[in-house]
Design a protein around this motif. Sequence first.
Motif, short mmCIF file in Angstrom:
data_model
loop_
_atom_site.label_atom_id
_atom_site.label_comp_id
_atom_site.label_asym_id
_atom_site.label_seq_id
_atom_site.Cartn_x
_atom_site.Cartn_y
_atom_site.Cartn_z
N ARG A 117 0.84 -1.20 0.00
CA ARG A 117 0.00 0.00 0.00
C ARG A 117 0.87 1.25 0.00
N ARG A 118 1.95 1.23 0.78
CA ARG A 118 2.85 2.39 0.81
C ARG A 118 3.49 2.61 -0.56
N LEU A 119 3.81 1.51 -1.25
CA LEU A 119 4.36 1.65 -2.60
C LEU A 119 3.33 2.26 -3.54
N ALA A 120 2.10 1.79 -3.46
CA ALA A 120 1.04 2.31 -4.34
C ALA A 120 0.81 3.80 -4.09
N VAL A 132 8.92 -0.84 -12.25
CA VAL A 132 9.30 -0.24 -10.97
C VAL A 132 10.23 -1.17 -10.20
N THR A 133 11.38 -0.65 -9.80
CA THR A 133 12.28 -1.37 -8.92
C THR A 133 12.15 -0.79 -7.51
N VAL A 134 12.01 -1.65 -6.54
CA VAL A 134 11.84 -1.22 -5.15
C VAL A 134 13.16 -1.42 -4.41
N LEU A 135 13.53 -0.44 -3.60
CA LEU A 135 14.67 -0.58 -2.70
C LEU A 135 14.14 -0.58 -1.28
N ARG A 192 12.84 3.64 -12.87
CA ARG A 192 11.89 4.12 -11.87
C ARG A 192 12.13 3.33 -10.59
N ILE A 193 12.49 4.03 -9.53
CA ILE A 193 12.83 3.38 -8.25
C ILE A 193 11.96 3.97 -7.15
N VAL A 194 11.44 3.10 -6.31
CA VAL A 194 10.75 3.55 -5.10
C VAL A 194 11.54 3.05 -3.90
N ALA A 228 8.74 6.25 -0.31
CA ALA A 228 7.49 5.81 0.31
C ALA A 228 7.54 6.08 1.82
N ASP A 229 6.40 6.00 2.45
CA ASP A 229 6.30 6.24 3.89
C ASP A 229 6.57 4.97 4.69
N VAL A 230 6.80 5.15 5.99
CA VAL A 230 6.97 4.02 6.90
C VAL A 230 5.65 3.28 7.07
N ILE A 231 5.70 2.13 7.73
CA ILE A 231 4.51 1.31 7.91
C ILE A 231 3.43 2.06 8.69
N GLY A 232 3.79 2.60 9.84
CA GLY A 232 2.84 3.39 10.62
C GLY A 232 1.89 2.53 11.45
N PRO A 233 1.09 3.20 12.30
CA PRO A 233 0.20 2.48 13.24
C PRO A 233 -1.06 1.98 12.56
N GLU A 234 -0.90 1.15 11.56
CA GLU A 234 -2.04 0.65 10.80
C GLU A 234 -2.79 -0.44 11.57
#
Length: 305
Positions: A117-120, A132-135, A192-194, A228-234
């Motif tokens: 979800r954070r990637l999206a 898209v390549t993710v790091l 394209r890198i996230v 992208a953002d951190v996981i967070g208090p989901e």
Amino acid sequence: MTTPPALLIAGHGTRDDAGAEAFRDFVRELGRRHPELPVAGGFIELSPPPLGEAVAELVGRGVRRFAAVPLMLVSAGHAKGDIPAALAREKERHPGISYTYGRPLGPHPSLLGVLERRLAQAVDPSWDPAEVTVLLVGRGSTDPDANAEVFKAARLLWEGRGYAGVETAFVSLAAPDVPSGLDRCARLGARRIVVLPYFLFTGILPDRVRRQTEEWATAHPGTEVRSADVIGPEPELLDLVMERYEEAVKGDLRMNCDSCVYRIALPGFEDKVGLPQQPHFHPDDDGHHPHGHHHGHGHAHSHAH
């Protein structure tokens, strides 16, 4: 009716006030969601309240039994040594208390879903995941096992989701660092890198990841880079902590089935859930050797956990 053990949340600690407050808010939310349980949380270092203060709070509320859950993604020195040592110390300080100790969160499928979800949220909706390549960037540790767990999370995030690839880097104590990880993505042809921080809450280190990412992107204008953002208090994180609590209370110290394709519907492998398993054929098993010669003891192998 027997009172259930209290829940003690053990955090790492951060010099970032917002990150420490996010942890404290998370503990308060767990308490609100589970009014039947005494809930408290404390840190190993850097931030108030210390873990000992959280134990004293529970004891002051009449608690004699509790289950401690490390609010950590990987099992490094804190989860393996510091927290157990702190709990042993608290048992000496408060004679008569007892506790069980849960396992770290790990790359649970629900947390992988949050990462997705954070990637999206970070990418342009028009981007094809195959481009898209993710790091994935972890905290980093001097413990090789802990670093290996971040690589496991990266692999599980890659499987079945269609990204061009998921590479791994660390922001401290371990190689490759963030710029080196981005260099590797570029050498592999990424356009394209996230950059995805493998952290629960905001803090000094996630901020450093974002800053280093921005510096690298400025120096490489030909590559599109997003943070992208951190996981967070989901809700998934709140539920997973309670799952770890239940394991600890029941003494359910089984092997790690969180990412077992025969139990969990992982993306692209949903058809494997619940498949009946057969032992592997072994030529030395009794009754299987083509010439009737039996060597030693037979071993049946199964995927059942």
